[in-house]
Design an enzyme around this catalytic site. Structure first.
Site, PDB file in Angstrom:
ATOM      1  N   LYS A 198      20.335  -5.342 -21.137  1.00 50.52           N
ATOM      2  CA  LYS A 198      19.166  -5.071 -20.312  1.00 50.52           C
ATOM      3  C   LYS A 198      17.976  -4.865 -21.234  1.00 50.52           C
ATOM      4  O   LYS A 198      17.970  -3.974 -22.079  1.00 50.52           O
ATOM      5  CB  LYS A 198      19.384  -3.831 -19.447  1.00 50.52           C
ATOM      6  CG  LYS A 198      18.164  -3.501 -18.598  1.00 50.52           C
ATOM      7  CD  LYS A 198      18.420  -2.368 -17.632  1.00 50.52           C
ATOM      8  CE  LYS A 198      17.173  -2.060 -16.831  1.00 50.52           C
ATOM      9  NZ  LYS A 198      17.376  -0.923 -15.930  1.00 50.52           N
ATOM     10  N   LYS A 250      19.924  -8.895 -17.726  1.00 50.52           N
ATOM     11  CA  LYS A 250      18.734  -8.577 -16.938  1.00 50.52           C
ATOM     12  C   LYS A 250      17.544  -8.416 -17.858  1.00 50.52           C
ATOM     13  O   LYS A 250      17.693  -7.749 -18.877  1.00 50.52           O
ATOM     14  CB  LYS A 250      19.013  -7.267 -16.206  1.00 50.52           C
ATOM     15  CG  LYS A 250      17.854  -6.697 -15.437  1.00 50.52           C
ATOM     16  CD  LYS A 250      18.293  -5.404 -14.826  1.00 50.52           C
ATOM     17  CE  LYS A 250      17.162  -4.785 -14.045  1.00 50.52           C
ATOM     18  NZ  LYS A 250      17.556  -3.530 -13.453  1.00 50.52           N
TER      19      LYS A 250
END
Ligand code: PBG
Length: 325
Positions: A198, A250
């Site tokens: 992330k 992400k």
């Protein structure tokens, strides 16, 4: 010209193109992220994400039924507490009466048999400083003290009916801590959807409006530097070793190279999150008539699938599922 290699031969008719298409896009591969806010009677619009709302408990149930009827594979729920209920440790996150846990109970009750209910296991919506963890005396995010809070949150979310916990905080050891905490409480069947890679992204901007974030500053001491690739592999390997059931990359569209690499190495299913800023960009351009909305949305989702995602979290999940069926 004769004897030339002619790739266009297979593109000539819709039937030929359908026959040779490598990548599929199906409703079951899509997960809808949803927001439920405390104290709402009616859904509240999010200005930077036209078409996405903060739900009341009632409207959450209705929208969840609609998503499931369209065939989406799962729902990822985020909670938005009242500003006055935020505190330094994000107490509402682990309170069974906190809005996220009430929302999970509503989802489990309404659609829990027909889809996968997922919870965001992170503190940032609930802390008054807006960070994903608790703070040490010097103001830095205290990794290990945060893990204790994540375990408390994980237990509350499991008891509220979540099937999968989305560990989005990027603390070291979070999957290990939560797995042990769940197992010790007998929750061996609750799965962990680990945000393995992330990145500290500017594209989270609209989400911070969506959850009424209190964050001042940034998350660069815990989320990954967009400059780095190897670190994503390190994070993946740690999460797999710690017992992740699914891993996630992400954001999606600026990180398709990372997604491909994670997909090539992962021994568990791979998800990607098409985040708020990605939604906002396509929505804004389409509103101006600069791009074709449906075409751009489907192409973006197909690209994320082609890069290696088995599962795509997208705010278009319900609408795209309708288009696809
Ligand atoms: C953190 C979290 C964030 C998102 C999902 N979980 C935001 C952040 O890291 O600031 C972003 C999702 C999106 O932008 O759509 N709990």
């Amino acid at each position: 010209m004769t004897g030339m290699d002619r790739p266009r031969r297979l593109r000539r008719t819709p039937a030929l193109r359908r026959l040779v298409a490598e990548t599929t896009l199906e409703p079951r591969q899509l997960v809808l992220p949803m927001f439920v806010a405390d104290g709402l009677e009616e859904p509240r619009a999010i200005s930077s994400m036209p078409g996405v709302v903060q739900h009341s408990l009632d409207s959450l149930r209705k929208a969840a039924v609609e998503a499931v009827t369209a065939g989406v594979g799962g729902i990822m729920l985020f909670g938005v507490p009242r500003p006055e209920d935020k505190d330094a440790v994000g107490s509402q996150a682990s309170d069974p009466h906190g809005i996220l846990n009430r929302g999970l109970r509503a989802l489990a009750d309404e659609v829990g048999d027909s889809t996968v209910v997922m919870a965001d296991t992170c503190l940032d919506e609930f802390t008054d400083h807006g960070h994903c963890g608790v703070l040490a005396a010097d103001g830095s995010v205290d990794n290990d003290a945060t893990l204790d809070r994540y375990v408390e949150m994980a237990l509350a979310q499991t008891e509220a009916g979540a099937d999968l916990l989305g560990t989005s905080g990027m603390m070291d050891g979070q999957v290990d801590a939560i797995r042990h905490g769940l197992d010790a409480a007998g929750h061996i069947d609750t799965g962990i959807l680990a945000y393995a890679a992330k990145y500290a992204s500017a594209f989270y901007g609209p989400f911070r409006e969506a959850v009424g974030s209190s964050l001042q500053g940034d998350r660069r001491t815990y989320q990954q530097d967009p400059a780095n690739r190897r670190e994503a592999i390190r994070e993946l390997e740690l999460d797999l070793a710690e017992g992740a059931d699914i891993v996630m990359v992400k954001p999606a569209m600026s990180y398709l190279d990372i997604l491909r690499e994670v997909a090539d190495r992962s021994t568990v299913p791979v998800a990607a999150y098409q985040i708020s800023g990605e939604y906002a960009m396509i929505t804004a351009a389409a509103e101006r008539g600069w791009i074709d909305r449906r075409g751009a949305v489907l192409e973006s989702l197909l690209g994320i699938r082609r890069a290696g995602a088995d599962i795509v979290l997208t705010y278009w999940a319900t609408e795209a599922a309708h288009w696809l069926s």
